[in-house]
Scaffold this motif. Structure first.
Motif, PDB file in Angstrom:
ATOM      1  N   ASP A   1      57.561  -4.547 -76.839  1.00 17.07           N
ATOM      2  CA  ASP A   1      56.680  -3.430 -76.464  1.00 17.07           C
ATOM      3  C   ASP A   1      55.268  -3.957 -76.213  1.00 17.07           C
ATOM      4  N   GLU A   2      54.948  -4.151 -74.968  1.00 17.75           N
ATOM      5  CA  GLU A   2      53.635  -4.662 -74.555  1.00 17.75           C
ATOM      6  C   GLU A   2      53.191  -5.852 -75.417  1.00 17.75           C
TER       7      GLU A   2
ATOM      8  N   SER B   1      57.207   3.404 -75.059  1.00 18.10           N
ATOM      9  CA  SER B   1      57.415   2.957 -76.446  1.00 18.10           C
ATOM     10  C   SER B   1      58.439   3.837 -77.148  1.00 18.10           C
TER      11      SER B   1
HETATM   12 MG   LIG Z   1      53.487   2.304 -75.690  1.00 19.89          MG
END
Ligand SMILES: [Mg+2]
Ligand SMILES: Nc1ncnc2c1ncn2[C@@H]1O[C@H](COP(=O)(O)OP(=O)(O)OP(=O)(O)O)[C@@H](O)[C@H]1O
Length: 268
Positions: A189-190, A59
């Motif tokens: 991000d995910e 991240s």
């Molecule tokens: Mg992360």
């Protein structure tokens, strides 16, 4: 030779420049060395998946690319325009603020937890940034917003508030909202890891459609199926280091490093 790479004039387009060119990125939070000499390049239309254990810096790397965090050392260029660079003396500097913001608008970002404005309807969520940042009127941007809602399969939800949506629907609104700014690159991000398993498919389908349209995408994900089938390249990060980057098929068939193999055995 100049100590820093010169910034290009606003709007300059460099033929053949990578969409993202990150070289030798270092990032520390106090004494914690979170990114250690990370380099990555994305060419137009490439879909790159970043995988790795929790805390490995995935991240943080994404957030550095679009200036949500600053780097301590290295160079970041987006479509040939320098966002950050480091002098021979090791001094890192950024493009002037307005310039940096303009460069970063080439990238849209989608977060794990959607980050929709709860007090705005779905349509208002999508038109907000084009109105505030680009100065468009609601009437000018609404047809585009409606087209984006149709694209993510949510035409019937324009007037709904986020609290009334499922997680998968919220994430598709977040994708439409990012696309409303007409980015050339999408950072994820995910995007599915906060979702119940039965809702991940609808979000992955939307992402796959974007990939088919040749959107340049950098995706932090735990979805190995998505990485294997959609990504052109897979990157493995561990403890702040980029351990390996391989074409997706190679990556899964012949991981080079013991740390990658150990991680994959754990995941698959
Ligand atoms: Mg992360
Ligand atoms: N703002 C911050 N201040 C201090 N430390 C931070 C900050 N953000 C992240 N970190 C630390 O940096 C390291 C990398 O965090 P990061 O969130 O980038 O990892 P990640 O690979 O995305 O993990 P996850 O898979 O759990 O999301 C972690 O040790 C984290 O605690």
């Amino acid at each position: 030779m100049p100590a820093t790479t010169p910034d290009r004039s606003p709007g300059a387009v460099t033929d053949g420049a990578p969409m993202i060119d990150a070289q030798g990125i270092h990032k520390r939070f106090g004494s914690l060395h979170v990114l250690k000499n990370v380099s990555l390049r994305l060419d137009p239309g490439e879909v790159v998946a970043i995988i790795g254990p929790s805390g490995s810096g995935k991240s943080t790397f994404l957030r550095c690319l679009n200036y949500l965090e600053t780097i301590d050392q290295g160079r970041i260029a987006i479509e040939g325009e320098t966002l950050a660079s480091t002098s021979a003396q090791g001094q890192c500097s950024y493009a002037p603020e307005r310039e940096a913001r303009r460069i970063c608008r080439k990238m849209g970002m989608v977060f794990q937890h959607f980050n929709l404005f709860p007090h705005l309807s779905v349509l208002q969520n999508i038109i907000e940034a084009p109105m505030v940042v680009k100065g468009l009127t609601a009437a000018e941007i609404t047809p585009k917003a409606e087209a984006l809602l149709a694209k993510v399969g949510l035409s019937d939800k324009a007037g709904s508030y986020p609290a009334r949506l499922s997680g998968g629907q919220k994430q598709r609104v977040a994708i439409a909202r990012a696309l409303a700014m007409e980015p050339d690159i999408m950072l994820f991000d995910e995007p599915t890891s906060a979702l119940d398993p039965e809702l991940t498919g609808e979000v992955l389908r939307t992402m796959r459609q974007l990939a088919d349209e040749r959107m340049t995408m950098l995706v932090v994900t735990h979805e190995m199926g998505f990485a294997r089938e959609v990504a052109s390249k897979v990157v493995f990060m561990d403890q702040g280091e980029l351990i390996e980057a391989q074409p997706a098929r190679e990556f899964f068939a012949h991981p080079q490093h013991a740390r990658t193999r150990a991680f994959l055995e754990h995941m698959l």
